[in-house]
Design a protein around this motif. Structure first.
Motif, mmCIF file in Angstrom:
data_model
loop_
_atom_site.group_PDB
_atom_site.id
_atom_site.type_symbol
_atom_site.label_atom_id
_atom_site.label_comp_id
_atom_site.label_asym_id
_atom_site.label_seq_id
_atom_site.Cartn_x
_atom_site.Cartn_y
_atom_site.Cartn_z
ATOM 1 N N LEU A 76 47.192 51.270 44.237
ATOM 2 C CA LEU A 76 48.081 51.019 43.103
ATOM 3 C C LEU A 76 49.516 50.698 43.510
ATOM 4 C CD1 LEU A 76 46.854 53.358 40.252
ATOM 5 C CD2 LEU A 76 47.416 50.944 40.078
ATOM 6 N N PRO A 77 50.138 51.452 44.398
ATOM 7 C CA PRO A 77 51.516 51.092 44.763
ATOM 8 C C PRO A 77 51.620 49.697 45.394
ATOM 9 C CG PRO A 77 51.001 53.313 45.525
ATOM 10 C CD PRO A 77 49.723 52.710 45.024
ATOM 11 N N ILE A 78 50.645 49.344 46.209
ATOM 12 C CA ILE A 78 50.647 48.029 46.851
ATOM 13 C C ILE A 78 50.424 46.934 45.818
ATOM 14 C CG2 ILE A 78 49.369 46.566 48.458
ATOM 15 C CD1 ILE A 78 48.873 49.279 50.024
ATOM 16 N N ALA A 79 49.478 47.141 44.906
ATOM 17 C CA ALA A 79 49.200 46.145 43.868
ATOM 18 C C ALA A 79 50.410 45.939 42.969
ATOM 19 C CB ALA A 79 47.983 46.569 43.044
ATOM 20 N N ARG A 80 51.101 47.005 42.618
ATOM 21 C CA ARG A 80 52.294 46.865 41.776
ATOM 22 C C ARG A 80 53.362 46.032 42.474
ATOM 23 N NH1 ARG A 80 51.507 52.664 40.507
ATOM 24 N NH2 ARG A 80 50.443 52.682 38.509
ATOM 25 N N ARG A 81 53.562 46.287 43.770
ATOM 26 C CA ARG A 81 54.572 45.524 44.529
ATOM 27 C C ARG A 81 54.144 44.079 44.744
ATOM 28 N NH1 ARG A 81 54.825 50.192 47.682
ATOM 29 N NH2 ARG A 81 53.520 49.211 49.264
ATOM 30 N N SER A 82 52.885 43.873 45.098
ATOM 31 C CA SER A 82 52.419 42.536 45.473
ATOM 32 C C SER A 82 52.038 41.668 44.285
ATOM 33 C CB SER A 82 51.205 42.642 46.394
ATOM 34 O OG SER A 82 51.536 43.363 47.541
ATOM 35 N N LEU A 83 51.348 42.244 43.332
ATOM 36 C CA LEU A 83 50.811 41.469 42.210
ATOM 37 C C LEU A 83 51.616 41.647 40.928
ATOM 38 C CD1 LEU A 83 47.027 42.336 42.723
ATOM 39 C CD2 LEU A 83 48.313 40.398 43.670
ATOM 40 N N GLY A 84 52.314 42.768 40.828
ATOM 41 C CA GLY A 84 53.062 43.079 39.612
ATOM 42 C C GLY A 84 52.334 44.105 38.763
ATOM 43 N N ALA A 85 53.093 44.870 38.016
ATOM 44 C CA ALA A 85 52.525 45.955 37.209
ATOM 45 C C ALA A 85 51.631 45.461 36.082
ATOM 46 C CB ALA A 85 53.648 46.825 36.641
ATOM 47 N N ASP A 86 51.862 44.237 35.606
ATOM 48 C CA ASP A 86 51.088 43.717 34.476
ATOM 49 C C ASP A 86 49.939 42.798 34.895
ATOM 50 O OD1 ASP A 86 52.674 45.072 32.632
ATOM 51 O OD2 ASP A 86 54.102 43.416 32.503
ATOM 52 N N ASP A 87 49.713 42.667 36.191
ATOM 53 C CA ASP A 87 48.612 41.842 36.681
ATOM 54 C C ASP A 87 47.272 42.468 36.316
ATOM 55 O OD1 ASP A 87 47.771 39.607 38.696
ATOM 56 O OD2 ASP A 87 46.646 41.405 39.295
ATOM 57 N N ASP A 88 46.280 41.642 36.021
ATOM 58 C CA ASP A 88 44.956 42.144 35.622
ATOM 59 C C ASP A 88 44.354 43.080 36.672
ATOM 60 O OD1 ASP A 88 44.961 40.832 33.206
ATOM 61 O OD2 ASP A 88 43.689 39.173 33.875
ATOM 62 N N THR A 89 44.467 42.719 37.935
ATOM 63 C CA THR A 89 43.896 43.567 38.993
ATOM 64 C C THR A 89 44.610 44.913 39.044
ATOM 65 O OG1 THR A 89 43.240 41.621 40.266
ATOM 66 C CG2 THR A 89 43.381 43.705 41.458
ATOM 67 N N THR A 90 45.924 44.906 38.934
ATOM 68 C CA THR A 90 46.690 46.157 38.926
ATOM 69 C C THR A 90 46.271 47.024 37.748
ATOM 70 O OG1 THR A 90 48.560 45.008 39.947
ATOM 71 C CG2 THR A 90 49.008 47.154 38.948
ATOM 72 N N LEU A 91 46.102 46.420 36.591
ATOM 73 C CA LEU A 91 45.686 47.173 35.402
ATOM 74 C C LEU A 91 44.267 47.725 35.566
ATOM 75 C CD1 LEU A 91 47.195 44.877 32.637
ATOM 76 C CD2 LEU A 91 48.064 47.092 33.417
ATOM 77 N N LYS A 92 43.375 46.973 36.208
ATOM 78 C CA LYS A 92 42.015 47.469 36.462
ATOM 79 C C LYS A 92 42.040 48.649 37.430
ATOM 80 C CE LYS A 92 39.748 43.082 35.540
ATOM 81 N NZ LYS A 92 39.098 41.911 36.132
ATOM 82 N N LEU A 93 42.922 48.592 38.433
ATOM 83 C CA LEU A 93 43.067 49.718 39.356
ATOM 84 C C LEU A 93 43.536 50.964 38.596
ATOM 85 C CD1 LEU A 93 44.755 47.855 42.323
ATOM 86 C CD2 LEU A 93 42.512 48.952 42.395
#
Length: 138
Positions: A76-93
Motif C-alpha cells: 500500500l505505501p508503495i502503490a500510493r507513492r507510485s500509482l496514487g491514492a485514487d488509482d484502481d490498483t491502490t484502491l483494490k489493495l
C-alpha cells in the motif's frame, strides 16, 4: 523473453487456483512476484499488480498474519507513492486489507488501530465473500 514467461506463469497460477490447487498456485504466485520485483523494482505497476494477486491468494488461503503486513507495510505505501491514492490498483489493495481484517478471526483492536492510518474501512465492502474452505494450516 522473460516478461512473456512471467505472464504465462501468472496465468498458470490462476488456472491452478480455479482447479482448487491453492497451495501450488500460492507457491507460483510468490515466485512470479519475486521475479517481477527483481526485474522491475518495487515501484513498477506490474510488480504492484502481481503483489495484489499474491495478496488475494494469501487471503483465500487464510494467511492473515502474512497478508496484513504485506499489504499494510509493503504494497500500500508503495502503490500510493507510485500509482496514487485514487488509482484502481491502490484502491483494490486497500480493499483487500479491509477484507483481511474483516475475516481474520484473531483480528485485534491493535490490528485495527495499525490499519486506521491508511484505510477507511467504511468506504470499502468486499466484492465477494472469502470462500469458505478449510482453514489453511502451516
Amino acid at each position: 523473453d522473460e516478461k512473456s514467461i512471467l505472464l504465462a506463469q501468472s496465468g498458470l497460477a490462476s488456472c491452478l487456483e480455479h482447479l482448487g490447487r491453492f497451495d501450488e498456485a500460492l507457491v507460483l504466485k510468490r515466485e512470479v512476484y519475486a521475479k517481477w520485483l527483481a526485474k522491475l523494482g518495487v515501484s513498477h505497476e506490474n510488480t504492484i499488480i502481481n503483489g495484489l494477486n499474491l495478496a488475494a491468494s494469501l487471503i483465500q488461503s487464510h494467511r492473515w498474519d502474512e497478508v496484513k503486513p504485506f499489504l499494510r507495510d509493503q504494497l500500500l505505501p508503495i502503490a500510493r507513492r507510485s500509482l496514487g491514492a485514487d488509482d484502481d490498483t491502490t484502491l483494490k489493495l486497500s480493499q483487500n486489507l479491509v477484507v483481511a481484517l474483516r475475516y481474520d478471526p484473531e483480528c485485534t483492536r491493535d490490528d485495527l488501530r495499525l490499519n486506521r492510518r491508511g484505510v477507511d474501512a467504511t468506504h470499502f465492502r468486499p466484492a465477494r465473500p472469502v470462500p469458505t474452505r478449510a482453514r489453511h494450516r502451516r
